[in-house]
Scaffold this motif. Structure first.
Motif, PDB file in Angstrom:
ATOM      1  N   GLN A   5       0.830  -1.204   0.000  1.00  0.00           N
ATOM      2  CA  GLN A   5       0.000   0.000   0.000  1.00  0.00           C
ATOM      3  C   GLN A   5       0.867   1.259   0.000  1.00  0.00           C
ATOM      4  N   CYS A   6       1.960   1.225   0.736  1.00  0.00           N
ATOM      5  CA  CYS A   6       2.867   2.365   0.763  1.00  0.00           C
ATOM      6  C   CYS A   6       3.401   2.641  -0.639  1.00  0.00           C
ATOM      7  N   LYS A   7       3.860   1.612  -1.309  1.00  0.00           N
ATOM      8  CA  LYS A   7       4.417   1.789  -2.653  1.00  0.00           C
ATOM      9  C   LYS A   7       3.340   2.251  -3.636  1.00  0.00           C
ATOM     10  N   LEU A   8       2.156   1.667  -3.560  1.00  0.00           N
ATOM     11  CA  LEU A   8       1.062   2.089  -4.434  1.00  0.00           C
ATOM     12  C   LEU A   8       0.728   3.562  -4.228  1.00  0.00           C
ATOM     13  N   ALA A   9       0.656   3.967  -2.956  1.00  0.00           N
ATOM     14  CA  ALA A   9       0.331   5.357  -2.634  1.00  0.00           C
ATOM     15  C   ALA A   9       1.423   6.299  -3.133  1.00  0.00           C
ATOM     16  N   ARG A  10       2.649   5.925  -2.897  1.00  0.00           N
ATOM     17  CA  ARG A  10       3.781   6.755  -3.317  1.00  0.00           C
ATOM     18  C   ARG A  10       3.788   6.943  -4.832  1.00  0.00           C
ATOM     19  N   VAL A  11       3.601   5.854  -5.561  1.00  0.00           N
ATOM     20  CA  VAL A  11       3.597   5.920  -7.028  1.00  0.00           C
ATOM     21  C   VAL A  11       2.395   6.720  -7.523  1.00  0.00           C
ATOM     22  N   ALA A  12       1.236   6.541  -6.890  1.00  0.00           N
ATOM     23  CA  ALA A  12       0.040   7.294  -7.291  1.00  0.00           C
ATOM     24  C   ALA A  12       0.256   8.796  -7.145  1.00  0.00           C
ATOM     25  N   LEU A  13       1.017   9.187  -6.143  1.00  0.00           N
ATOM     26  CA  LEU A  13       1.310  10.604  -5.929  1.00  0.00           C
ATOM     27  C   LEU A  13       2.452  11.109  -6.805  1.00  0.00           C
ATOM     28  N   GLY A  14       3.130  10.181  -7.477  1.00  0.00           N
ATOM     29  CA  GLY A  14       4.269  10.558  -8.308  1.00  0.00           C
ATOM     30  C   GLY A  14       5.510  10.866  -7.491  1.00  0.00           C
ATOM     31  N   TRP A  15       5.584  10.292  -6.288  1.00  0.00           N
ATOM     32  CA  TRP A  15       6.712  10.510  -5.389  1.00  0.00           C
ATOM     33  C   TRP A  15       7.708   9.381  -5.503  1.00  0.00           C
ATOM     34  N   GLY A  16       8.961   9.709  -5.409  1.00  0.00           N
ATOM     35  CA  GLY A  16      10.007   8.716  -5.274  1.00  0.00           C
ATOM     36  C   GLY A  16      10.223   8.409  -3.799  1.00  0.00           C
TER      37      GLY A  16
END
Length: 73
Positions: A5-16
């Protein structure tokens, strides 16, 4: 929140990893450990989750269809 979920959220926000780590005031290694499924202190996990929620992410719990994330309305 779990590592996926952390990775999905990070990618959805366009964050590295670096952007999330800076926003949560943790190391990049902490984010990497979280995303690969390592156990973190509950206070650290809560801090990362709060940063992602403040950025507009809503976490979907396990409800028979699997965990996930979505943008808040």
């Amino acid at each position: 929140m779990n590592g996926i979920q952390c990775k999905l959220a990070r990618v959805a926000l366009g964050w590295g990893v670096l952007e999330l780590a800076k926003a949560a005031n943790v190391s990049t290694q902490t984010i990497t450990r979280l995303e690969r499924g390592d156990q973190l202190r509950s206070s650290t996990l809560e801090r990362v989750q709060r940063v992602l929620e403040d950025a507009g992410i809503e976490f979907i719990p396990e409800n028979g269809g699997g965990v996930g994330v979505r943008f808040k309305k």
